[in-house]
Design an enzyme around this catalytic site. Structure first.
Site, PDB file in Angstrom:
ATOM      1  CG  ASP A 130      -1.680   1.160   1.501  1.00  0.00           C
ATOM      2  OD1 ASP A 130      -2.215   1.565   0.433  1.00  0.00           O
ATOM      3  OD2 ASP A 130      -1.807   1.819   2.607  1.00  0.00           O
ATOM      4  CG  ASP A 176      -1.767   7.797   0.368  1.00  0.00           C
ATOM      5  OD1 ASP A 176      -1.089   8.820   0.599  1.00  0.00           O
ATOM      6  OD2 ASP A 176      -2.306   7.130  -0.373  1.00  0.00           O
ATOM      7  CG  ASP A 230      -2.134   2.357   6.388  1.00  0.00           C
ATOM      8  OD1 ASP A 230      -2.275   2.105   5.208  1.00  0.00           O
ATOM      9  OD2 ASP A 230      -2.534   3.264   6.892  1.00  0.00           O
TER      10      ASP A 230
END
Length: 212
Positions: free
Chosen positions: A8, A10, A159
């Site tokens: 991922d 961001d 995240d």
């Protein structure tokens, strides 16, 4: 044996959370939803993406346009965004170990490439795909089919809870990181394959997975 690591962007590679909060708050009046303070953001980190949408009052009809504007405004901020401490060194080491690295994100490919170039990582990733906020699993499945990759050879690093969900829907392993948006507690409650607190832990996990 794991051969491919998908990241991922961001909250996993790039520390964009504060800047995204500022941009989102600026757009809140135009799009008619609640702005959020840093303290409220900490509370929101325990919620799923759908729960956050309901809490903020963002119209689902306006949401796609909001995301487009958010990405566009974020582009001018890329020189001010930093990678999380230690992540660059880990990425380079994983590449040296022979893993194929890729990025699948809901951010724009243009924004991702801009930050990678700033940090001298533009040649580190074999592929970068951009998908919708709630459609990462579709992008992953499309990539698996296109490249004829066995899901057992892939791990996703993210995240958020939605990263765990996307990995589950595609049959790949998932490593959740605690330094991004969703809290460590809520990530643990969704049972990722691994949950780490420091980027360096990726090296130990991937060394083991690469030998299986």
């Amino acid at each position: 044996m794991t051969k491919v690591i998908i990241f991922d962007f961001d909250g996993t590679l790039a520390d964009t959370i504060d800047i995204l909060l500022n941009i989102t708050n600026r757009l809140s009046v135009e799009f008619g939803f609640k702005s959020a303070t840093k303290d409220e953001l900490a509370q929101l980190s325990n919620l799923t993406s759908w729960q956050i949408l309901r809490y903020s009052g963002i119209s689902l009809f306006k949401f796609p346009l909001l995301i487009r504007k958010l990405k566009a405004e974020l582009h001018s901020e890329m020189p001010n965004i930093e990678l999380f401490a230690g992540i660059k060194e880990v990425l380079l080491e994983l590449k040296n170990l022979g893993f194929q690295l890729g990025i699948i994100t809901s951010n724009s490919q243009e924004n991702v490439l801009a930050l990678l170039e700033i940090n001298g990582l533009q040649n580190t990733f074999s592929f970068i795909y951009s998908g919708s906020t709630f459609g990462k699993h579709k992008v992953i499945n499309k990539w698996l089919k296109k490249e004829h990759i066995n899901p057992e050879e892939v791990v996703y690093v993210g995240d958020e809870i939605r990263d765990i969900d996307a990995a589950r829907k595609t049959g790949i392993k998932v490593i959740s990181v605690s330094w991004g948006f969703n809290s460590q507690e809520v990530l643990a409650a969704h049972n990722p394959d691994f949950l780490i607190e420091r980027p360096q832990e990726l090296l130990d996990i991937m060394s083991n997975l690469g030998r299986l």
